[in-house]
Each structure stands twice: as C-alpha cells, then as structure tokens.
Design a protein around this motif. Structure first.
Motif, PDB file in Angstrom:
ATOM      1  N   LEU A 180      -7.826  -8.230  -0.946  1.00  0.00           N
ATOM      2  CA  LEU A 180      -6.684  -7.606  -1.624  1.00  0.00           C
ATOM      3  C   LEU A 180      -5.996  -6.674  -0.642  1.00  0.00           C
ATOM      4  O   LEU A 180      -6.659  -5.892   0.036  1.00  0.00           O
ATOM      5  N   ALA A 181      -4.682  -6.768  -0.574  1.00  0.00           N
ATOM      6  CA  ALA A 181      -3.911  -5.895   0.304  1.00  0.00           C
ATOM      7  C   ALA A 181      -2.786  -5.258  -0.491  1.00  0.00           C
ATOM      8  O   ALA A 181      -2.167  -5.908  -1.338  1.00  0.00           O
ATOM      9  N   ARG A 182      -2.540  -4.015  -0.212  1.00  0.00           N
ATOM     10  CA  ARG A 182      -1.435  -3.274  -0.821  1.00  0.00           C
ATOM     11  C   ARG A 182      -0.232  -3.401   0.104  1.00  0.00           C
ATOM     12  O   ARG A 182      -0.355  -3.288   1.318  1.00  0.00           O
ATOM     13  N   VAL A 183       0.948  -3.640  -0.473  1.00  0.00           N
ATOM     14  CA  VAL A 183       2.172  -3.688   0.314  1.00  0.00           C
ATOM     15  C   VAL A 183       2.779  -2.284   0.271  1.00  0.00           C
ATOM     16  O   VAL A 183       3.093  -1.762  -0.796  1.00  0.00           O
ATOM     17  N   ARG A 184       2.905  -1.684   1.441  1.00  0.00           N
ATOM     18  CA  ARG A 184       3.489  -0.342   1.534  1.00  0.00           C
ATOM     19  C   ARG A 184       5.008  -0.431   1.374  1.00  0.00           C
ATOM     20  O   ARG A 184       5.591  -1.514   1.432  1.00  0.00           O
ATOM     21  N   GLU A 185       5.644   0.719   1.203  1.00  0.00           N
ATOM     22  CA  GLU A 185       7.101   0.762   1.023  1.00  0.00           C
ATOM     23  C   GLU A 185       7.850   0.188   2.214  1.00  0.00           C
ATOM     24  O   GLU A 185       8.928  -0.365   2.068  1.00  0.00           O
ATOM     25  N   ASP A 186       7.267   0.300   3.424  1.00  0.00           N
ATOM     26  CA  ASP A 186       7.937  -0.231   4.621  1.00  0.00           C
ATOM     27  C   ASP A 186       7.679  -1.724   4.811  1.00  0.00           C
ATOM     28  O   ASP A 186       8.131  -2.324   5.783  1.00  0.00           O
ATOM     29  N   GLY A 187       6.941  -2.345   3.885  1.00  0.00           N
ATOM     30  CA  GLY A 187       6.671  -3.776   3.950  1.00  0.00           C
ATOM     31  C   GLY A 187       5.379  -4.139   4.655  1.00  0.00           C
ATOM     32  O   GLY A 187       4.954  -5.291   4.614  1.00  0.00           O
ATOM     33  N   SER A 188       4.731  -3.171   5.296  1.00  0.00           N
ATOM     34  CA  SER A 188       3.450  -3.458   5.961  1.00  0.00           C
ATOM     35  C   SER A 188       2.347  -3.587   4.910  1.00  0.00           C
ATOM     36  O   SER A 188       2.492  -3.146   3.774  1.00  0.00           O
ATOM     37  N   GLU A 189       1.263  -4.207   5.314  1.00  0.00           N
ATOM     38  CA  GLU A 189       0.144  -4.418   4.407  1.00  0.00           C
ATOM     39  C   GLU A 189      -1.050  -3.549   4.790  1.00  0.00           C
ATOM     40  O   GLU A 189      -1.325  -3.352   5.968  1.00  0.00           O
ATOM     41  N   GLU A 190      -1.727  -3.053   3.781  1.00  0.00           N
ATOM     42  CA  GLU A 190      -2.957  -2.285   3.973  1.00  0.00           C
ATOM     43  C   GLU A 190      -4.059  -2.979   3.187  1.00  0.00           C
ATOM     44  O   GLU A 190      -3.974  -3.093   1.958  1.00  0.00           O
ATOM     45  N   VAL A 191      -5.072  -3.465   3.873  1.00  0.00           N
ATOM     46  CA  VAL A 191      -6.185  -4.131   3.210  1.00  0.00           C
ATOM     47  C   VAL A 191      -6.991  -3.086   2.449  1.00  0.00           C
ATOM     48  O   VAL A 191      -7.356  -2.044   2.995  1.00  0.00           O
TER      49      VAL A 191
END
Length: 142
Positions: A108-119
């Motif tokens: 599962l990854a979260r999409v940050r406001e800048d479009g990058s992903e954080e696992v």
C-alpha cells in the motif's frame, strides 16, 4: 474510492457486484479493466486522499487485503476513510512495478500532494477491518 480491476476473473466480477451495490459507478477503461469511482465523495480537504495497492492476480494476501479494504471503506465513524480513492495496480502489467514489488506484495502506498508515493508499513493479514481502517486513517493524516 478508485480502483482498476481486471474484468476477466471471478474476483473481479464479485468486486463489480459489490461496488455497484455500495453505490460505486463503473467506467470501462478498456476490455480488461474497469475504474470504480464513488458516486458522492465527501472530502473537506481540497485534494482527495489517495492510496495505491500494488498486487497481482493469484496472490491470496492481496485478495485478502482487497476484501478488508473494501469493508474498511464502507465503515463510518471517527476513522472513516470513505473519501479515500484507491487505485489497484497489477504489478505484472509494468516491469518496473514487478521489479520493485515482486517479493513484497501486497504493498500500500500513499500518494502525497506533490504526486510522489510513500510506501506505508505492511498491514498484518490478521488485523480486523476496524484496525485496518484506523491504521490507514492514521497513515493518511500524517
């Protein structure tokens, strides 16, 4: 909630029926995938909260997490995540995703406001739906 789901398997047909029952509207993307979007997203923030689930067909851990996420999105309460958009990505459709996650799925990854992903940290398959909802809500609020 948004998710790409392959049409040609039994799980996908079940998810299609479940999502239609919960008020999700399908949009046909191509002959192999359907996009589900919630008919009424109620988010107080300007940008919707987004998650990506990296999985692959035939993965029992992935299927179990998909079921729990589906149930968690329908729960209400203080940790409600029904405004979250979920995109399901099949790692076998992209060599880069397959290389990154072949031994780690489900991821599962979260999409940050800048479009990058954080696992996000791995969710235990033993967690109940309420705890899955609570942990996802906490991860999205941080």
């Amino acid at each position: 909630m948004t998710s790409w789901i392959p049409i040609g398997n039994v799980v996908a047909r079940q998810l299609l029926c479940q999502n239609l029952r919960f008020g999700f509207s399908p949009m046909i993307h191509d002959a192999r995938k359907v996009l589900f979007t919630a008919s009424a997203l109620s988010s107080s923030s300007s940008a919707p909260r987004k998650l990506i689930l990296y999985s692959k067909p035939g993965c029992c851990l992935c299927d179990g997490l998909k079921e729990k996420l589906d149930a968690a999105f329908s729960l209400s309460g203080p940790h409600s995540i029904n405004d979250v958009q979920l995109q399901i990505r099949d790692i076998t459709s992209n060599p880069q995703w397959e290389k990154l996650y072949q031994y780690e799925i489900p991821v599962l990854a979260r999409v940050r406001e800048d479009g990058s992903e954080e696992v996000l940290p791995r969710l235990s398959p033993r967690l109940g739906v309420e705890l899955v909802q609570k942990q996802i809500a906490a991860a999205l609020s941080s």
